[in-house]
Enzyme design. Structure first.
Site, PDB file in Angstrom:
ATOM      1  N   CYS A 163       0.864  -1.186   0.000  1.00  0.00           N
ATOM      2  CA  CYS A 163       0.000   0.000   0.000  1.00  0.00           C
ATOM      3  C   CYS A 163       0.902   1.239   0.000  1.00  0.00           C
ATOM      4  O   CYS A 163       2.067   1.143  -0.392  1.00  0.00           O
ATOM      5  CB  CYS A 163      -0.977  -0.020   1.172  1.00  0.00           C
ATOM      6  N   ASN A 208       2.257   1.467   4.374  1.00  0.00           N
ATOM      7  CA  ASN A 208       2.558   0.201   5.066  1.00  0.00           C
ATOM      8  C   ASN A 208       2.245   0.279   6.563  1.00  0.00           C
ATOM      9  O   ASN A 208       2.921  -0.338   7.385  1.00  0.00           O
ATOM     10  CB  ASN A 208       4.023  -0.241   4.831  1.00  0.00           C
ATOM     11  N   CYS A 214      -1.510   0.860   7.380  1.00  0.00           N
ATOM     12  CA  CYS A 214      -2.956   0.584   7.495  1.00  0.00           C
ATOM     13  C   CYS A 214      -3.356  -0.687   6.754  1.00  0.00           C
ATOM     14  O   CYS A 214      -3.648  -1.719   7.364  1.00  0.00           O
ATOM     15  CB  CYS A 214      -3.777   1.758   6.972  1.00  0.00           C
ATOM     16  N   ARG A 215      -3.397  -0.619   5.431  1.00  0.00           N
ATOM     17  CA  ARG A 215      -3.969  -1.709   4.643  1.00  0.00           C
ATOM     18  C   ARG A 215      -3.058  -2.922   4.492  1.00  0.00           C
ATOM     19  O   ARG A 215      -3.480  -4.053   4.743  1.00  0.00           O
ATOM     20  CB  ARG A 215      -4.360  -1.199   3.243  1.00  0.00           C
ATOM     21  N   SER A 216      -1.808  -2.705   4.040  1.00  0.00           N
ATOM     22  CA  SER A 216      -0.987  -3.891   3.737  1.00  0.00           C
ATOM     23  C   SER A 216      -0.570  -4.678   4.983  1.00  0.00           C
ATOM     24  O   SER A 216      -0.529  -5.915   4.920  1.00  0.00           O
ATOM     25  CB  SER A 216       0.213  -3.535   2.847  1.00  0.00           C
ATOM     26  N   ASP A 245      -7.902   3.862   0.537  1.00  0.00           N
ATOM     27  CA  ASP A 245      -7.075   4.373   1.636  1.00  0.00           C
ATOM     28  C   ASP A 245      -7.967   4.819   2.805  1.00  0.00           C
ATOM     29  O   ASP A 245      -8.765   5.739   2.668  1.00  0.00           O
ATOM     30  CB  ASP A 245      -6.273   5.568   1.087  1.00  0.00           C
TER      31      ASP A 245
HETATM   32  P1  4NP Z   1      -1.805   2.820   4.024  1.00  0.00           P
HETATM   33  O1  4NP Z   1      -2.516   4.134   4.570  1.00  0.00           O
HETATM   34  O2  4NP Z   1      -1.254   3.152   2.674  1.00  0.00           O
HETATM   35  O3  4NP Z   1      -2.933   1.848   3.947  1.00  0.00           O
HETATM   36  O4  4NP Z   1      -0.748   2.437   5.038  1.00  0.00           O
HETATM   37  C1  4NP Z   1      -1.877   5.375   4.654  1.00  0.00           C
HETATM   38  C2  4NP Z   1      -1.010   5.638   5.680  1.00  0.00           C
HETATM   39  C3  4NP Z   1      -0.400   6.876   5.780  1.00  0.00           C
HETATM   40  C4  4NP Z   1      -0.697   7.857   4.850  1.00  0.00           C
HETATM   41  C5  4NP Z   1      -1.572   7.587   3.807  1.00  0.00           C
HETATM   42  C6  4NP Z   1      -2.149   6.335   3.706  1.00  0.00           C
HETATM   43  N1  4NP Z   1      -0.106   9.132   4.975  1.00  0.00           N
HETATM   44  O5  4NP Z   1      -0.520  10.057   4.229  1.00  0.00           O
HETATM   45  O6  4NP Z   1       0.789   9.331   5.823  1.00  0.00           O
END
Ligand code: 4NP
Length: 150
Positions: A8, A11, A13-15, A122
């Site tokens: 993602c 790294n 939240c989702r992955s 996201d």
């Molecule tokens: P992820 O979510 O890609 O699922 O880990 C996010 C985590 C952090 C951010 C965006 C999406 N950020 O903007 O810091």
């Protein structure tokens, strides 16, 4: 040994949630020793951080052990993993920038979703219910992935 890397943006939240869910499903199928599972982000923003507290809380609610630290995707990942499964089209575009992109099977996790929801959106800037929603999306897509590939 088969292997899969979930990708993602951050790294956190989702992955990492997908990594934890697939690992649990592999244990339930008695296949955990046959598979290597990891996750990474296309950005460097959260390197070494634990998963987002909302990802940890959602996994805990569903009794899924989760323990990972954020890292960034590296070119070697395209040689090391049989499958690289991205969460959304933007992640996929970022992966396409690696010249090793074509060395392995790269797809969206949502390509396996029996409900046909292609992108795991996201959840970072949304509320807690977004995490519950992606949990179910990821869970059913990972089951279908294992049904197809394991
Ligand atoms: P992820 O979510 O890609 O699922 O880990 C996010 C985590 C952090 C951010 C965006 C999406 N950020 O903007 O810091």
């Amino acid at each position: 040994m088969a292997s899969v890397l979930f990708v993602c943006l951050g790294n956190i939240c989702r992955s990492p949630m997908a990594e934890a869910i697939l690992a649990e499903q592999l244990r339930q199928r008695g296949l955990n020793n046959d598979w290597s599972v990891d996750s990474a982000g296309t950005s460097a923003w959260h390197i070494n951080e634990a998963p987002d507290p909302r990802t940890i809380a959602t996994c805990k609610q569903h009794k899924i052990p989760i323990d990972s630290r954020a890292r960034q995707v590296i070119s070697k990942d395209f040689m090391r993993f049989d499958h690289i499964l991205a969460m959304d089209d933007s992640n996929l575009d970022n992966l396409r920038r690696f010249k090793q992109f074509a060395k392995t099977h790269v797809a969206l996790l949502g390509d396996y979703d029996p409900d046909g929801e292609r992108e795991v959106g996201d959840p970072y800037y949304g509320g807690d219910d977004g995490f519950e929603k992606i949990y179910h999306h990821i869970y059913r897509s990972c089951e279908a992935f294992l049904d197809a590939e394991a």
